[in-house]
Enzyme design. Structure first.
Site, mmCIF file in Angstrom:
data_model
loop_
_atom_site.group_PDB
_atom_site.id
_atom_site.type_symbol
_atom_site.label_atom_id
_atom_site.label_comp_id
_atom_site.label_asym_id
_atom_site.label_seq_id
_atom_site.Cartn_x
_atom_site.Cartn_y
_atom_site.Cartn_z
ATOM 1 N N ASP A 198 0.116 -0.356 -43.438
ATOM 2 C CA ASP A 198 -0.963 0.317 -44.156
ATOM 3 C C ASP A 198 -2.014 0.814 -43.164
ATOM 4 O O ASP A 198 -2.107 0.336 -42.024
ATOM 5 C CB ASP A 198 -1.634 -0.641 -45.135
ATOM 6 C CG ASP A 198 -0.871 -0.768 -46.444
ATOM 7 O OD1 ASP A 198 0.066 0.011 -46.655
ATOM 8 O OD2 ASP A 198 -1.228 -1.649 -47.245
ATOM 9 N N LYS A 220 -2.353 4.121 -47.417
ATOM 10 C CA LYS A 220 -2.933 4.447 -48.714
ATOM 11 C C LYS A 220 -4.403 4.781 -48.461
ATOM 12 O O LYS A 220 -5.248 3.890 -48.429
ATOM 13 C CB LYS A 220 -2.825 3.270 -49.679
ATOM 14 C CG LYS A 220 -1.420 2.887 -50.073
ATOM 15 C CD LYS A 220 -1.506 1.903 -51.228
ATOM 16 C CE LYS A 220 -0.131 1.376 -51.613
ATOM 17 N NZ LYS A 220 0.384 0.405 -50.635
#
Length: 406
Positions: A198, A220
């Protein structure tokens, strides 16, 4: 006694070991002995609270008295750890007569055994002796174990642990500082064939990976491009079923607004084993490094961590903002920068005073970390004026006004 010792591993499982003295030295030595399965008998009139707790838990037998002749009968190993040199000398002499190896904590060269500085890695027990320089032994031990954990030197292990390899490790990387990942998380990361990372995962750790490790960007970014959860799940499963060891590296803790359990469920349905490695959650760590305690005696008796992913009143919201407004403790708001005004209005409408202190910590634990302090009735305007951007953690409540004295 010669400076060069014969380094050997003792099987103490079920064998009587006598440790005399209940102070801080005993407190350091006992966990290793207990972990080795030794039948430990402690002889001391008094102990530290931690040692007493070990006795209360049945991990050792505590004889609440001073050492006497004959206490070593039937022992395989002895440790003289009192604060009285004369007693320690007596214990060592008794052990010598009985052919029992004995550690003397206050004068190592006068015993017949010395305790090595030890550390563990992947089933290895690393021991270091330095001829009477314990600080040097500990420093070398720490360095060896650290490079083994990071994979900088190979450990020769066959990667066959059930539930770890092959499969997926869901690793919480902590709030951002690469030194705040757990030891286990870093160890598994060093063994990865594929890393699905991430944006908020500690990025410096990716630079330590082997050149052949495949890195998959699963960033994200709030209100921007995002890899769908279904695609991430499929990526984990695909690589794991191809025989690769996959580390899913996430920021903070995977189970605190990290969708970690969704990934675990997807892998379980596909028959892929998962190892979960918790991480230090940003909800508490980020305020802490910015000098904002989320609890403080006499100030806050409750902490509520709230997702700011959807605004108050949204049909998808599961948060009772009216109830939060009636609380007097701490609210930690995650992912709430863009809608900060809406959250503040909801709390104000529910009765939270307008002068309630607020602290916003941006880029917590990172070099760019900065903190914006405000109050609930003006936090939205102050955050905008300060140019606050994600990622940031917002702390609402009296604790946000606390600070170390200057």
């Amino acid at each position: 006694m010669p400076e060069d010792h014969y380094l050997v591993g003792l099987d103490l499982t079920g064998r009587r070991v006598v440790l005399v003295g209940g102070g801080s030295v005993a407190q350091r030595r006992l966990p290793r002995l207990i972990g080795a399965g030794a039948a430990v008998e402690l002889i001391s009139p008094h102990t530290t609270p931690a040692v007493s707790a070990m006795a209360d838990a049945g991990e050792l037998v505590w004889h609440r008295r001073r050492y006497t002749e004959g206490d070593l009968d039937g022992a395989w190993y002895a440790l003289a750890c009192t604060n009285d040199p004369q007693v320690n000398a007596e214990i060592c002499a008794d052990a010598e007569r009985r052919h029992i190896f004995c550690v003397r904590a206050d004068a190592g060269a006068d015993g017949t055994a010395v305790t090595a500085a030890t550390g563990r890695h992947e089933g290895l027990l690393v021991g270091v002796l330095s001829g009477g320089e314990p600080l040097r032994s500990a420093a070398v031990r720490d360095h060896i174990v650290e490079v083994l954990h990071t994979g900088a030197i190979p450990d020769g292990a066959e990667h066959t642990e059930v539930g770890e390899l092959p499969g997926v490790a869901l690793v919480g990387g902590g709030p951002g500082d690469p030194e705040l990942i757990t030891v286990k998380g870093r160890r598994l990361l060093a063994r990865a064939d594929v890393v699905v990372a991430d944006r908020l995962a500690p990025r410096e750790l990716l630079g330590e990976l082997r050149p052949d490790v495949e890195i998959v960007d699963a960033a994200k970014i709030p209100y921007g491009r995002a890899a769908s959860q279904e695609v991430i799940n499929a990526t984990l499963i695909e690589h794991a079923k191809a025989g690769k060891f996959v580390v899913r590296l996430k920021g903070g803790d995977p189970y605190v607004f990290g969708r970690g359990f969704e990934e675990v469920l997807a892998c379980a349905e596909a028959g892929v084993p998962v190892t979960v490695v918790p991480g230090i959650t940003s909800a508490f760590a980020v305020p802490a490094v910015a000098d904002v305690p989320v609890t403080h005696r006499g100030v806050a008796h409750e902490v509520v961590v709230v997702s700011g992913h959807v605004p108050p009143g949204h049909e998808a919201s599961l948060t009772d903002w009216a109830a939060l407004g009636r609380l007097r403790g701490t609210i930690v708001l995650m992912m709430g920068v863009e809608r900060l005004g809406q959250f503040a209005d909801a709390l104000l409408a529910a009765g939270r005073p307008g002068d309630t202190p607020v602290a916003i910590v941006q880029d917590g634990t990172m070099p760019a970390q900065r903190i914006t302090r405000s109050t609930l009735d003006s936090v939205a305007a102050d955050a905008k004026a300060a140019g606050v951007r994600p990622p940031a953690v917002t702390v609402i409540g009296p604790v946000a006004a606390l600070a170390q004295p200057s």
